[in-house]
Design an enzyme around this catalytic site. Structure first.
Site, PDB file in Angstrom:
ATOM      1  N   HIS A 179       0.793  -1.460  -0.069  1.00 52.67           N
ATOM      2  CA  HIS A 179       0.058   0.251  -0.033  1.00 52.67           C
ATOM      3  C   HIS A 179       0.866   1.405   0.100  1.00 52.67           C
ATOM      4  CE1 HIS A 179      -3.055   2.735   1.184  1.00 52.67           C
ATOM      5  NE2 HIS A 179      -3.997   1.724   1.418  1.00 52.67           N
ATOM      6  N   ASP A 222     -10.401   6.543  -5.127  1.00 53.93           N
ATOM      7  CA  ASP A 222     -10.109   5.114  -4.587  1.00 53.93           C
ATOM      8  C   ASP A 222     -10.724   3.939  -5.924  1.00 53.93           C
ATOM      9  OD1 ASP A 222     -10.027   2.861  -3.432  1.00 53.93           O
ATOM     10  OD2 ASP A 222     -11.269   3.405  -1.442  1.00 53.93           O
ATOM     11  N   GLU A 281      -0.541   1.259  -5.628  1.00 53.76           N
ATOM     12  CA  GLU A 281      -0.312   0.091  -4.747  1.00 53.76           C
ATOM     13  C   GLU A 281      -0.159  -1.284  -5.649  1.00 53.76           C
ATOM     14  OE1 GLU A 281      -3.227  -0.468  -1.738  1.00 53.76           O
ATOM     15  OE2 GLU A 281      -3.701   1.705  -2.000  1.00 53.76           O
TER      16      GLU A 281
END
Length: 311
Positions: A179, A222, A281
């Site tokens: 992450h 996101d 990520e």
């Protein structure tokens, strides 16, 4: 001598390598390993096996962002660096179990397995001892380790590799992510290239879409991009640098920035701190890109991060 200093001294005596690997008590409240090679340095916390810093060369800015509000030695994971999400990403599929998001190794204390040195290179390998309860969830006979390596390559680089080994009798299914929080000049000015044409899931709306052009930011983001394999680049003209990410055995890429309101709710990001980082990520997530490790098999997910800086 404080307990952390005693622990660091013991690790230094056993694993320290002059000019390459050193263990020390961190001002953040935990023990860290500091790697040096080729004029660069990296800092790795034993808590969570979390890389907290990578400076490619003397005089360069840190490539990783770490919140000044974060501390080691607490039940909460450090916000920044490279948190390890394993053996699941996001919430556990069975919400009734009340398990933490992103797995149970992010705040666990990892153990030093080995260190390595070579001309222009230094490395450390860490592992974590799963509890009986964790083994029952992850699968008996399943283990995980994490290796961090500095150089040598044609350009300054940081290599990280997450290894899952299944010595059990049943297949093991997992999702995982590195992450990574990358430091940038301003979220509104940076862009990400290399995902054009990839399908992604917008986790804020639940909608799927196809990426058109470079990723740029003007609001909370996101996204899970599926079936990704090409190298990615974070272009930061204000800092005059390009960060390149080469992933291996990773089929997903997660791109995240909380923007202002979400950052305030998080509580460990300073006001306007969301402008200073973007998460890109290396991952295998969701039903589409989850990983199945058969008995006797080993799965390794890795990424190499390099950075070119204009003089």
């Amino acid at each position: 001598m404080a307990a952390l200093e005693v622990q660091a001294a013991a690790l230094q005596a056993q694993f320290g390598r002059a000019g390459a690997v050193a263990f020390e008590a961190s001002p953040l409240g935990g023990v860290v390993a500091r790697l040096t090679a080729g004029g660069g340095s990296a800092c790795v916390a034993l808590q969570g096996a979390q890389v907290l810093s990578w400076v490619p060369q003397t005089g360069h800015r840190d490539v990783l962002w770490c919140s000044p509000l974060s501390r080691l030695g607490t039940a909460k994971a450090v916000r920044g660096g490279i948190p390890v999400c394993w053996p699941w990403f996001g919430p556990h599929p069975n919400a009734a179990l009340g398990l933490p998001a992103h797995g149970f190794v992010r705040t666990a204390m990892w153990h030093v397995e080995s260190v390595g040195t070579a001309p222009g290179q230094s490395s450390i390998t860490l592992s974590v001892a799963l509890t009986a309860d964790q083994q029952a969830i992850a699968g008996r006979g399943v283990s995980v380790s994490f290796c961090v390596t500095l150089g040598p390559h044609l350009e300054p680089s940081l290599d990280v590799e997450l290894t899952t080994t299944n010595n059990g009798e049943a297949a093991f299914e997992l999702t995982e992510a590195l992450h990574t929080y990358f430091a940038i000049s301003d979220i509104g000015a940076a862009r990400i290239e290399g995902l054009k044409g990839r399908t992604f899931l917008d986790q804020l709306t639940g909608q799927k879409a196809v990426q058109s052009g470079a990723i740029q930011f003007a609001q909370e983001t996101d996204r899970i991009y599926w079936d990704t394999s090409a190298p990615l680049q974070i272009i930061d003209a204000a800092l005059g640098r390009t960060i390149t990410i080469h992933s291996r055995s990773s089929a997903s890429t997660v791109v995240w920035n909380p923007w202002y309101e979400k950052a305030v709710r998080l509580g460990d990001v300073p006001p306007e701190g969301f402008r200073d980082f973007v998460c890109v990520e290396t991952a295998n997530v969701g039903p589409r890109n989850g990983v199945r490790v058969a008995p006797g098999e080993v799965h390794r997910m890795a990424c190499r991060i390099s950075c070119t800086q204009q003089s």
